[in-house]
Design a protein around this motif. Structure first.
Motif, short mmCIF file in Angstrom:
data_model
loop_
_atom_site.label_atom_id
_atom_site.label_comp_id
_atom_site.label_asym_id
_atom_site.label_seq_id
_atom_site.Cartn_x
_atom_site.Cartn_y
_atom_site.Cartn_z
N VAL A 52 31.11 11.86 49.16
CA VAL A 52 31.69 11.96 47.82
C VAL A 52 32.74 13.06 47.69
O VAL A 52 33.77 12.87 47.06
CB VAL A 52 30.58 12.15 46.75
CG1 VAL A 52 31.19 12.23 45.36
CG2 VAL A 52 29.58 11.01 46.82
N CYS A 53 32.51 14.21 48.33
CA CYS A 53 33.32 15.39 47.99
C CYS A 53 34.67 15.43 48.69
O CYS A 53 35.59 16.09 48.22
CB CYS A 53 32.54 16.66 48.28
SG CYS A 53 32.49 17.10 50.03
N ALA A 55 35.54 16.94 51.41
CA ALA A 55 35.86 18.16 52.19
C ALA A 55 36.05 17.84 53.67
O ALA A 55 36.82 18.51 54.36
CB ALA A 55 34.75 19.19 52.02
N ARG A 135 47.18 12.55 40.97
CA ARG A 135 45.86 12.93 40.47
C ARG A 135 44.84 11.86 40.80
O ARG A 135 43.70 12.16 41.14
CB ARG A 135 45.91 13.18 38.96
CG ARG A 135 46.56 14.51 38.60
CD ARG A 135 46.49 14.80 37.10
NE ARG A 135 47.02 16.11 36.81
CZ ARG A 135 46.28 17.22 36.71
NH1 ARG A 135 44.96 17.15 36.83
NH2 ARG A 135 46.83 18.38 36.48
N ASP A 136 45.26 10.63 40.70
CA ASP A 136 44.36 9.54 41.03
C ASP A 136 43.93 9.62 42.49
O ASP A 136 42.76 9.48 42.82
CB ASP A 136 45.10 8.22 40.75
CG ASP A 136 44.12 7.12 40.47
OD1 ASP A 136 43.16 7.40 39.73
OD2 ASP A 136 44.31 6.01 40.99
N LEU A 138 43.94 12.31 44.33
CA LEU A 138 43.13 13.52 44.52
C LEU A 138 41.71 13.36 44.00
O LEU A 138 40.83 14.16 44.30
CB LEU A 138 43.79 14.71 43.82
CG LEU A 138 45.03 15.29 44.50
CD1 LEU A 138 45.69 16.33 43.60
CD2 LEU A 138 44.67 15.91 45.84
N SER A 139 41.47 12.31 43.21
CA SER A 139 40.12 12.13 42.67
C SER A 139 39.10 11.85 43.78
O SER A 139 37.91 11.87 43.53
CB SER A 139 40.09 11.01 41.63
OG SER A 139 40.26 9.77 42.28
N HIS A 141 38.56 13.90 45.98
CA HIS A 141 38.17 15.24 46.43
C HIS A 141 37.57 16.04 45.29
O HIS A 141 38.06 15.97 44.17
CB HIS A 141 39.38 16.00 46.98
CG HIS A 141 39.90 15.38 48.24
ND1 HIS A 141 39.48 15.78 49.48
CD2 HIS A 141 40.76 14.37 48.44
CE1 HIS A 141 40.07 15.05 50.40
NE2 HIS A 141 40.86 14.17 49.80
N ILE A 142 36.55 16.80 45.61
CA ILE A 142 36.01 17.73 44.62
C ILE A 142 36.44 19.13 45.03
O ILE A 142 36.20 19.55 46.17
CB ILE A 142 34.48 17.65 44.55
CG1 ILE A 142 34.04 16.28 44.05
CG2 ILE A 142 33.93 18.74 43.63
CD1 ILE A 142 32.54 16.08 44.08
N CYS A 143 37.08 19.82 44.12
CA CYS A 143 37.37 21.24 44.32
C CYS A 143 36.71 21.96 43.17
O CYS A 143 36.94 21.63 42.01
CB CYS A 143 38.88 21.50 44.29
SG CYS A 143 39.24 23.27 44.32
N ARG A 144 35.87 22.93 43.46
CA ARG A 144 35.17 23.62 42.39
C ARG A 144 35.91 24.88 41.94
O ARG A 144 35.52 25.49 40.95
CB ARG A 144 33.75 23.99 42.85
CG ARG A 144 32.88 22.79 43.05
CD ARG A 144 32.77 21.97 41.79
NE ARG A 144 31.48 22.13 41.13
CZ ARG A 144 31.22 21.68 39.91
NH1 ARG A 144 32.16 21.09 39.19
NH2 ARG A 144 30.02 21.84 39.39
N GLY A 147 40.63 23.87 39.70
CA GLY A 147 41.03 23.02 38.58
C GLY A 147 42.18 22.09 38.93
O GLY A 147 42.77 21.48 38.05
N TYR A 148 42.52 22.01 40.22
CA TYR A 148 43.48 21.03 40.76
C TYR A 148 44.94 21.28 40.37
O TYR A 148 45.83 20.61 40.88
CB TYR A 148 43.10 19.59 40.39
CG TYR A 148 41.65 19.26 40.67
CD1 TYR A 148 41.24 18.96 41.97
CD2 TYR A 148 40.69 19.26 39.67
CE1 TYR A 148 39.90 18.67 42.24
CE2 TYR A 148 39.35 18.98 39.94
CZ TYR A 148 38.97 18.68 41.22
OH TYR A 148 37.65 18.39 41.49
N VAL A 149 45.19 22.22 39.45
CA VAL A 149 46.56 22.39 38.94
C VAL A 149 47.52 22.73 40.08
O VAL A 149 48.58 22.11 40.24
CB VAL A 149 46.59 23.50 37.87
CG1 VAL A 149 48.02 23.78 37.43
CG2 VAL A 149 45.73 23.10 36.68
#
Ligand code: FES
Ligand code: FES
Lengths: 166, 994
Positions: A52-53, A55, A135-136, A138-139, A141-144, A147-149
Motif C-alpha cells: 500500500v505505502c 516506499a 497528484r493522482d 502520487l496517490s 505513495h504514503i508520505c507521513r 504533505g506532498y506539496v
C-alpha cells in the motif's frame, strides 16, 4: 515460471542498477529482503510489506513494481533499478533529485526512494502531466512527513525544465 | 575586498538541507541498514489474538526444537530476569515487555522467538502453544468507568486509575453569574501519525561488564532511559543507547520502543548473541502506540456579548491497556494552556485516566493538544452560534490582549510573546476572508452545503520536565520538586581547524543538521557547508540529559540555544587566540568569510582554520589560563520552567507560538465527502530559523491533521478485536486528499530564547481538526460532530442512517453491523450426490471429515460429539496453522445438526456456530447451511476486506470436498454446454469455482 521447491535455496542472477548480481534465495524470500540483507543495498525501504505505502517501489524491466510484493526468485534474469541508479557515479544528483532538494520534497527521506522511482518511470511515459494527474499518480505513495506539496512542486519543476530543454 | 564580505546571517534564510544528498541517493543508513555483528540473531513476536485473556499455559518446547531457534522467552521468564517498568502514578499496574498472567490488548507480545533469521523465527511462532481463557473486554472509555465493567487491573479494582481536580480563579462564581452556560461533549478518536519506518532494535549483552549496547531509532525523551536501566537492573551507564543519524519519521511514537529495547536486551542475554528486531506494519498499527482517545465534557460561562468568563473541563483520557512512561503525558502537557489563546481567569478541571483493552497510548505529535483544542475551539464555535454572534467576533473578543505579554494564563502557562490580534487581522486580509465568505454565500445560494470554520491555538514548545508532577497533590510534589529542561550541543574544532557539531535532538526528518550548521556558521564566520553535523547520539560519549530527544517541538527553542552557546564559547576562545597575533582586543574581532579580523581594519586578518588549529598544534603558545584543543559543549535549561506552585499552576512549556486558521469546506450532498475549498493558516512562531523547513513542518502537520479530521482512526470491535491492521484499513491521506494550505507568517521573537525561535511542528495538528470540524458543523448546521468525518459518517448526518438491505435474499456473507467486532454471517445451499444417510456418516466419521475440511492436517475425536483439529487457513497472503475445536449439538440424524466451536492460532482466533440441514432430493441430498463467525487477532486486523470472500471460499471448498468424498466426481449430474459439471456451476455461483 517453472516450479520451485519450497524449502531449497535457488540461484538467481539479475541486472541491478546496470550490474549483474547473483545469489541464492528461498522462494519465499521477498525481493526487498534480498536487496537489503543479501546484497546490502540501503536505498530500498520497506514501509508496510503489504503493497500500500509505495516506499519499496523499484523498477523491474523499467516498470514500477512493489519490491515487497515481489519474491526475489521472480526477478531472475530481469533488470532491476533502485534509487541508487539515479545519481551519477560521483554522487551528482539528477534533475529530479535536485528538484526534490530545492523544493523540500523530503523530510525523513524514508518514502523518498519509492517516490523517486515511480516519478522516474511516470515522467518517461507522461512527460507533461498537470498537477492533478501528478497528484493522482502520487496517490500510490504514503508520505507521513511532507504533505506532498514539495513533491508536486519538484515534479512540475522538472517537467518545465525538461520541456525547456527539449 | 574586505568590505565585500557578506555578513548576512544564514539563520533566517531558506537554505537547502545538508541532509538531502545522502537521502536522495539512497545511501543514508536507517536503523535496519546499520551494520550488524556476524552472528546477530533475529527476533519475532507472538502476539495476543485476544483483547483480554488469562494466559493459562504456554508450551514453547516445539518452537525451541525448530531449526535455527536459539531462544524462546515468555512473560514468566521476564519476571525472573527483570523488574517491571516504573510508571508515573502509584498504582499496582505491573508492566513487562511481554504479557504476564494475562493479555490486555490484541497485539500484546506474549512470547518472543530468537532465531538465525527472521523467517525461521516467524516459523517457530506457529509452534508455540498458548492456552488462553478469554475474558470480557472493555473498549469504550465511558463504559469502562461504570460499575460492573470488566476490570483490567484487579489489584487496582477500577479502570479509572487516576483522578485529579483543579480550580483556578473563581469558576463556581463565574458560572453562577454567567448569562449563559454553553456545553459540549467533544470526543477525540485514537490515531497516530504512523512513521513510515517502524521500530528497530539491535541489542548486545556484554557479559564481562554486565552491560548492554543498544542501537535503535529511539527518539527520547531520555526520561525513559532510567526506566529501561531499572527494568534491566543495571546502572544507566551500563545501558549504552546509540541512535543513528537518520530515522524514518517519529512523530512521538518512537519513544515507545523502550519496552522492546529491554526485551531485545534480555533476548541477547539469553541467546548469547546480539539480537535484532524490526517491527512490521501490523505490529506497528496494532501495538506501537496511539494518541489517547479522549472524551471531553466542556462548558463555558458566557456573557451575552460573547465574553467567556470561565471554562470547566471534564477530561476522560483513555490510555489503553498499559500506562507506559511518560504517560499520562497528553493529559498534563497542555495543562498550563487549558484556557487556549483566551484571556479567561476562571477555570475548573477534572482529569481522569482510564484503562481499556486497546493498544497502550503514547506520545503522538500534538501530545494532548489536538484533544484539548478540539474541545475548546468547537465550544467557542457553539458559543457564537448559541448567542447569534459571528464566530470570529467571539474569538476576537476573548483573545489574550496585545501588550499583556509575558502573560500568565490561569493554569500557569507564561506566554512569552505575541500579538494575536494583529495575526488575526493580517490573516483575514492576506488570506481573503471576505472573498471566502462571498464564495460561501454563492455556494449556498446554489443549494450547496458550504461552511466556514475558524480556530486559534497557542502552540507550546519545549516541555517543562516537571509538567507531569501536577498529577500528584501539592504536598507530595513538595518532597521532590521537578522542573527545567536541559539541552546540550557540542562544537568541536579539529587540528586542521574544521568544525563539527553533535547535539541531543535526535531528528527524524526535521532538518536539525541544517539549522545547526546555519547557527554555528553564523557565529564562526563560516558557511553551513563548512560545518559537519553528526546527529548520531551515544549515551556513553555524548552529552545528554533526561530532556534529550525529539518531541514537543523541542528543537528550535532548546538544542539550538545550546548549539549557539557552544559556538559562542568556541568563538570567544578562538578570538582570544587571534587577539595575540593580530594585536587587537578579542572583543573587537569579527568573524566572517572564513576569517577573523579587526572590526576597524578588516585587512588585519587571519584565517579561521589556522587560528583554531593552533589550539591543537601549539598549545604552549596559548594564553596562560586556556585549555588546549577546542571542544565546547553548550548546556542550557531555561529558568522559566519552574516546578508547579502550590496553587497547581505550571508553566508547562517554554515558548508559546500562535496559530490562526480558517477554511471553507463544501460537502457533497450525495456522498458525504468533505471537500476543502480553501485553507489559510497563520503562524507566529517567533523568529524563523529556516523558513523553508518551517513551512515543511506546517505542511506535514497539516497533512496529518487532514488525516485526523477526515480519515484516520484505530478501529476496535466491541470485543476488543483490532480492525485496522493495514494501510488499506488505517487510511492515511495521499496527495489528492491534501490540498496546499496558504501559509502566512508573522515573527514576534520569543523573549525567553536567545535566538527568538519558538516551535512550529505541532500547531496545525492542534488547530486543523478543530477548524475543519467547525466548518463542517457550519455547513450542516449541526451542533456536534466526531472525528474522523468520513463520508459514511457525514452522509448519515445528511440523510439519516441508511437502513441495511433486507436479509435473507443475500446468499453472501453480510458485513458486520457497526460497532461490533469483525463478524461475518452467511448462508448457502448445495446439492450432494449421495443420500442423506451417507452425507451424515461422512460428517460424523473423523477420518472422512478430516479429508473434507480444507487444510486439515489431523482430526481427533475428543468427546462424544467433540472434535479437535489442526488446520491451515489463510486469508490472502496471511496464512497460518490453527487449532480448531468443534462441538456438535441438536443432532437430528440424518436431518440436521448444529456445529459450534472456535479456532485459535498465532494469526488470530474465532468463534462461531452454524446449522446444517440435510434433505433428500432427487439424485442426492440438498444441504442448506448458515453460519455466524466472530473473528479477532491478526486475521481480523489485516483481512477485513478479504474475510467475507475467504469464508465463502473455505466453506465452498468444504462442500466441494464433501461432494468428491461421497463420489461426486463421477456423479453423472449433467454437464453444461461449456463442459462444466453442475457442481462446478454451483460452486461458481458461490463465487468459488475455478
Ligand atoms: S513496503 Fe511495499 S508498498 Fe509498502
Ligand atoms: S519524507 Fe518522511 S515519509 Fe515521506
Amino acid at each position: 515460471m517453472s516450479e520451485l521447491s519450497g524449502t531449497a535455496r535457488h540461484n538467481i542472477s539479475f541486472t541491478l542498477n546496470g550490474e549483474t548480481v547473483s545469489g541464492s534465495a528461498e522462494p519465499r524470500m521477498l525481493l526487498t529482503d534480498f536487496l537489503n540483507y543479501e546484497l546490502g543495498l540501503t536505498g530500498n525501504h520497506v514501509g508496510c510489506e503489504h503493497g500500500v505505502c509505495g516506499a519499496c517501489t523499484l523498477l523491474i524491466d523499467d516498470n514500477p513494481e512493489r519490491g515487497c510484493l515481489t519474491f526475489a526468485v521472480q526477478v531472475d534474469g530481469r533488470d532491476v533499478k533502485t534509487v541508487e541508479s539515479l545519481a551519477g557515479r560521483e554522487g551528482d544528483l539528477n534533475d529530479l533529485q535536485l528538484a526534490f532538494r530545492k523544493h523540500h520534497a523530503l523530510q525523513c527521506g524514508y518514502c523518498t526512494p519509492g517516490v523517486l522511482m515511480s516519478l522516474t518511470a511516470y515522467l518517461e511515459h507522461t512527460p507533461e502531466p498537470n498537477e492533478e494527474e501528478l497528484r493522482d499518480m502520487l496517490s500510490g505513495h504514503i508520505c507521513r512527513c511532507t504533505g506532498y506539496v514539495g513533491m508536486v512542486k519538484a515534479a512540475l519543476d522538472v517537467v518545465e525544465q525538461r520541456k525547456a530543454k527539449a | 575586498m574586505a568590505d565585500q564580505i557578506d555578513t548576512k546571517p544564514y539563520v533566517g534564510q531558506s537554505i537547502e538541507r545538508v541532509e538531502d544528498g545522502i537521502l536522495l541517493t539512497g545511501r543514508a543508513r536507517f536503523s535496519d541498514h546499520q551494520p550488524t555483528v556476524t552472528g546477530t540473531l533475529h527476533a519475532a513476536m507472538l502476539r495476543s489474538p485476544h483483547a483480554h485473556a488469562e494466559i493459562v499455559s504456554i508450551d514453547k518446547s516445539k518452537a525451541l526444537a525448530m531449526p535455527g531457534v536459539s531462544a524462546v522467552l515468555t512473560g514468566q521468564d521476564l519476571t525472573e530476569m527483570a523488574s517491571a517498568f516504573l510508571i508515573v502514578i502509584k498504582q499496582p499496574m505491573q508492566h513487562y515487555s511481554l504479557a504476564v498472567g494475562k493479555a490486555r490488548y490484541v497485539g500484546e507480545p506474549v512470547a518472543v522467538v530468537v532465531a538465525t533469521d527472521r523467517y525461521k523465527a516467524e516459523d517457530a511462532l506457529d509452534a508455540i502453544e498458548v492456552e488462553y481463557r478469554v475474558l470480557d473486554a472493555i473498549v469504550d472509555p465511558q463504559k469502562a468507568t461504570k460499575p460492573g465493567a470488566p476490570i483490567l487491573y484487579e489489584e487496582v479494582g477500577d479502570n479509572v486509575v487516576s483522578t485529579r481536580e483543579f480550580s483556578y480563579g473563581e469558576p463556581d462564581k463565574a458560572f453562577a453569574e454567567a448569562d449563559r452556560v454553553i456545553k459540549l461533549t467533544a470526543p477525540y478518536p485514537r490515531n497516530s501519525q504512523t512513521p513510515m519506518e517502524g521500530f528497530v532494535v539491535n541489542a548486545d549483552y556484554i557479559a564481562d561488564t554486565d552491560s548492554y549496547d543498544v542501537a535503535s531509532n529511539y527518539q527520547g525523551p531520555f526520561t525513559s532511559h532510567p526506566v529501561m536501566a531499572l527494568a534491566l537492573g543495571v546502572p544507566s551507564s551500563r545501558l549504552r543507547m546509540r541512535v543513528p543519524a537518520f530515522s524514518g519519521g517519529g512523530f512521538g511514537v518512537k519513544v515507545q520502543i523502550f519496552p522492546y529495547v529491554v526485551l531485545m536486551c534480555l533476548c541477547s542475554k539469553v541467546a548469547g548473541h546480539p539480537v535484532k528486531w524490526v517491527e512490521d506494519r501490523l505490529e506497528h498499527l496494532s501495538a506501537a502506540a496511539a494518541a489517547p482517545n479522549r472524551v471531553t465534557e466542556i462548558e463555558a460561562a458566557v456573557k451575552n456579548d460573547g465574553t467567556v468568563t470561565a471554562f470547566r473541563f471534564d477530561q476522560l483520557d483513555d490510555y489503553g491497556a498499559y500506562l507506559r512512561a511518560p504517560m499520562p503525558g497528553p493529559l498534563y502537557r497542555m495543562h498550563g494552556t487549558l484556557t487556549g489563546a483566551y484571556h479567561i481567569e476562571n477555570l475548573a478541571v477534572r482529569n481522569r485516566v482510564v484503562m481499556t483493552n486497546k493498544c497502550p497510548s503514547g506520545m503522538i505529535r500534538g501530545f494532548g493538544g489536538p484533544q484539548m483544542y478540539f474541545a475548546i475551539e468547537r465550544l467557542m464555535h457553539r458559543v457564537a452560534v448559541e448567542l447569534g454572534l459571528d464566530p470570529l467576533d467571539v474569538i476576537r473578543k476573548n483573545l489574550v490582549p496585545a501588550g499583556s505579554f509575558p502573560y500568565r494564563a490561569a493554569a500557569g502557562a507564561l506566554f512569552d510573546s505575541g500579538d494575536y490580534q494583529t495575526a488575526v487581522e493580517r490573516a483575514v486580509n492576506e488570506g481573503g476572508l471576505e472573498d471566502l465568505k462571498r464564495r460561501r454565500d454563492a455556494a449556498r445560494a446554489d443549494g450547496k452545503l458550504y461552511g466556514i470554520g475558524y480556530s486559534v491555538v497557542v502552540e507550546p514548545a519545549q516541555s517543562n520536565m516537571g509538567y507531569l508532577s501536577n498529577i500528584l497533590p501539592a504536598e507530595e510534589r513538595r518532597k521532590n520538586p521537578k522542573g527545567g529542561a536541559v539541552s546540550n550541543a557540542t562544537v568541536n574544532v579539529d587540528p586542521l581547524g574544521t568544525v563539527s557539531v553533535t547535539a541531543d535532538s535526535l531528528p527524524q526528518g526535521q532538518g536539525h543538521a541544517t539549522v545547526l550548521s546555519q547557527i554555528v556558521a553564523d557565529e564562526l564566520g563560516l558557511t553551513p557547508a563548512d560545518i559537519s553535523v553528526n546527529m548520531e547520539l551515544d549515551t556513553q560519549k555524548d552529552a545528554w540529559s533526561i530532556a534529550t530527544g525529539n518531541y514537543s517541538a523541542r528543537f528550535s527553542s532548546s538544542t539550538t540555544v545550546a548549539a549557539h552557546k557552544a559556538a559562542v564559547k568556541v568563538r570567544n576562545k578562538v578570538a582570544r587566540i587571534a587577539s595575540v597575533t593580530l594585536n587587537v582586543p578579542a572583543d573587537q574581532l569579527e568573524f566572517a568569510d572564513g576569517k577573523i579580523f579587526a572590526a576597524n581594519n578588516p585587512e588585519n586578518s587571519l584565517k579561521f582554520y589556522r587560528v583554531a588549529g593552533s589550539a591543537h598544534w601549539t598549545p604552549g603558545s596559548l594564553p596562560d589560563d586556556m585549555d588546549p584543543g577546542i571542544r565546547e559543549t553548550g548546556t542550557w535549561s531555561p529558568p522559566e520552567l519552574e516546578p508547579p506552585n502550590d496553587q497547581d499552576q505550571i508553566n508547562t512549556s517554554l515558548t508559546y507560538g500562535f496559530v490562526f486558521d480558517y477554511c471553507g469546506v463544501e460537502i457533497d450532498r450525495d456522498t458525504g465527502q468533505v471537500h476543502i475549498d480553501k485553507y489559510v493558516t497563520m503562524h507566529d512562531s517567533g523568529t524563523l530559523l529556516n523558513p523553508l523547513l518551517a513551512d515543511g513542518q506546517v505542511y506535514g502537520a497539516f497533512s496529518w491533521a487532514i488525516g485526523c479530521a477526515l480519515f484516520e482512526e484505530f478501529a476496535y470491535g466491541d470485543d476488543g478485536s483490532f480492525l485496522s491492521g493495514t494501510f488499506a484499513d488505517y487510511l492515511c491521506p495521499t496527495a489528492p486528499e491534501v490540498p496546499e494550505p496558504l501559509i502566512l507568517h508573522m515573527e514576534t521573537p520569543s523573549i525567553f530564547t536567545p535566538l527568538g525561535a519558538k516551535g512550529i511542528g505541532e500547531g496545525n495538528v492542534m488547530s486543523t481538526p478543530a477548524c475543519l470540524g467547525n466548518a463542517v458543523c457550519d455547513a450542516l448546521d449541526i451542533e456536534t460532530v466526531s472525528l474522523p468525518m468520513t463520508p459514511s459518517k457525514i452522509s448519515a448526518l445528511i440523510h439519516a442512517e441508511e437502513t441495511p438491505p433486507p436479509a435473507g435474499g443475500a446468499k453472501q456473507a453480510a458485513p458486520a453491523p457497526a460497532g461490533t467486532g469483525r463478524v461475518i454471517k452467511g448462508s448457502g445451499e448445495t446439492t450432494v450426490p449421495a443420500a442423506p444417510d451417507e452425507v451424515w456418516r461422512t460428517l460424523l466419521d473423523p477420518d472422512k471429515l478430516a479429508a473434507v475440511i480444507p487444510g486439515c492436517h489431523s482430526l481427533d475425536k475428543v468427546g462424544d460429539d467433540s472434535y479437535r483439529a489442526d488446520v491451515s487457513l489463510g486469508v490472502g497472503v496471511v496464512r497460518g496453522r490453527f487449532r480448531a475445536s468443534v462441538d456438535m449439538s441438536d443432532m437430528d440424524p440424518p436431518n440436521s445438526v448444529r456445529l459450534s466451536g472456535g479456532v485459535q492460532g498465532p494469526l488470530g482466533a474465532s468463534k462461531g456456530a452454524g446449522n446444517v440441514r440435510l434433505k433428500a432430493v432427487d439424485g442426492g441430498t440438498h444441504v442448506t447451511y448458515d453460519y455466524t463467525v466472530e473473528i479477532s487477532g491478526k486475521v481480523a486486523a489485516v483481512g477485513g476486506r478479504m474475510l467475507e470472500g475467504a469464508a465463502r471460499i473455505v466453506i465452498g471448498q468444504f462442500f466441494q470436498r464433501l461432494v468428491s468424498q461421497v463420489g461426486g466426481k463421477t456423479a453423472a449430474a449433467g454437464t453444461s454446454p461449456a463442459g462444466e459439471t453442475l457442481w462446478q456451476r454451483i460452486l461458481r455461483a458461490f463465487g468459488i469455482g475455478r
